[in-house]
Design an enzyme around this catalytic site. Structure first.
Site, PDB file in Angstrom:
ATOM      1  N   ASP A 110       6.826  -5.373 -11.574  1.00  0.00           N
ATOM      2  CA  ASP A 110       5.580  -4.749 -11.117  1.00  0.00           C
ATOM      3  C   ASP A 110       6.005  -3.516 -10.585  1.00  0.00           C
ATOM      4  OD1 ASP A 110       2.510  -4.732 -10.603  1.00  0.00           O
ATOM      5  OD2 ASP A 110       3.427  -4.148  -8.835  1.00  0.00           O
ATOM      6  N   TYR A 151       4.708   5.228  -6.986  1.00  0.00           N
ATOM      7  CA  TYR A 151       5.757   4.536  -5.955  1.00  0.00           C
ATOM      8  C   TYR A 151       6.961   5.680  -6.279  1.00  0.00           C
ATOM      9  CZ  TYR A 151       3.260   0.159  -6.156  1.00  0.00           C
ATOM     10  OH  TYR A 151       2.358  -1.085  -5.749  1.00  0.00           O
ATOM     11  N   SER A 157      -5.527  -4.279 -10.251  1.00  0.00           N
ATOM     12  CA  SER A 157      -5.185  -4.647  -8.915  1.00  0.00           C
ATOM     13  C   SER A 157      -6.343  -4.314  -8.136  1.00  0.00           C
ATOM     14  CB  SER A 157      -3.775  -3.924  -8.784  1.00  0.00           C
ATOM     15  OG  SER A 157      -3.341  -4.208  -7.491  1.00  0.00           O
TER      16      SER A 157
END
Length: 328
Positions: free
Chosen positions: A51, A56, A153
């Site tokens: 994931d 990120y 999410s």
């Protein structure tokens, strides 16, 4: 490594996956060698689910994944990415076709692929859950062959329950750990009824449930455990699961006495999550190869006994629930 079905995607994946936030950023410095070493170790240990997210490390995490896949060759693991948090400001109006398609195109390049296995809306603003047109955009991307499946999410149980009303939402990523037990009171049952894949994030409460932190622990300036204690950068619940630091430390000491001698506290916390059948995979992060291998090993430990499960529930109810249960 045990396998579980990822809901209506039909994919069978490792019950412990690799959470790739730490190798991207916001967890202090992680070198390129350590980041790629962690990924290699995870895959060597049998993890088949990774994931990540486009934010990120501004794509650093996604690019590391592509590099490691190229180095290894062969069949690629299942990769889930997330989109939406590149919006500035992060508002519901930004979840439009132009932006979402641009985000997907960027992730396709970063991950060096022509189709993404799973794309998740990345903790979108609450209004998005009431905008069917956003989910229509995702449907069109599936039809166009850019993505195979999509999910959401979420921050809150209520958001998860709303998201799964959309028929083509295949997965929900949610926080669930010894400090955040609310999902098992309603959401998990509904997810199973609808064949929703459940991806569990923040399984160690930002490392608190590793049992290695103490009152004097310090964190780098670019570590969210330093800069997001009170939700300054994003939802407070993402850091130490929203539990006040001193309260969490006291609860950890109660939990420690329940941990058998042949397992680390972190592995114990992961094994607790795997006791829930509705969970498809749990995605602890790892900053190096040793951490990744230790996380994977939790899959091989036996089930926790009923007495231990009861004691952990009591600790949650008495010490933790007043701070988190109704908030998330």
């Amino acid at each position: 490594m045990q396998q579980r079905k990822l809901g209506k995607t039909g994919a069978h994946i490792s019950e412990i996956g690799f959470g790739a936030w730490a190798i991207g950023g916001a967890w202090g410095d992680v070198s390129s060698d350590d980041a790629k070493g962690a990924l290699h170790a995870a895959l060597d240990a049998g993890m088949t689910f990774i994931d990540t997210a486009d934010v990120y490390g501004d794509g650093r995490s996604e690019r590391f994944i592509a590099e490691v896949f190229k180095e290894r060759g062969g069949e690629k693991p299942f990769v889930a990415s997330k989109l939406g948090r590149r919006l500035a400001p992060h508002v519901a109006q930004g979840y439009n076709a132009e932006n979402l398609n641009a985000f997907v195109e960027r992730s396709l390049v970063n991950l060096d692929t022509d189709c993404l296995d799973l794309v998740q809306l990345h903790c979108p603003p609450p209004e998005v859950y009431y905008q069917p047109e956003v989910f229509d955009i995702m449907d069109r991307m599936v039809t166009a062959g850019k993505i195979r499946h999509y999910g959401v999410s979420v921050e809150k149980v209520e958001e998860a329950l709303k998201a799964i009303e959309y028929p083509n939402v295949a997965t929900i990523q949610i926080i669930y750990n010894v400090f955040r037990q609310r999902p098992d009171s309603l959401f998990f049952a509904e997810a199973q009824k609808r064949d929703i894949g459940v991806i569990v994030r923040v399984p160690l409460a930002s490392g608190m449930l590793s049992g290695k932190m103490h009152a004097g622990s310090t964190f780098a300036a670019d570590d969210h455990r330093a800069f997001n204690r009170n939700g300054e950068a994003f939802d407070k619940g993402e850091t130490f699961s929203g539990v006040p630091y001193d309260v969490a430390l006291e609860a950890v000491e109660e939990i420690r006495r329940l941990v058998p001698g042949d397992i680390t506290m972190a592995q114990f916390a992961l094994r607790w999550i795997l006791m829930e059948d509705a969970v498809s995979t749990v995605i602890p992060g790892a900053r190096n190869a040793q951490q990744a291998a230790a996380n994977a090993a939790a899959s091989s430990f036996p089930a926790l006994n009923s007495e231990t499960m009861t004691e952990l529930r009591k600790i949650y109810q008495h010490r933790i629930a007043p701070f988190v249960h109704q908030r998330w």
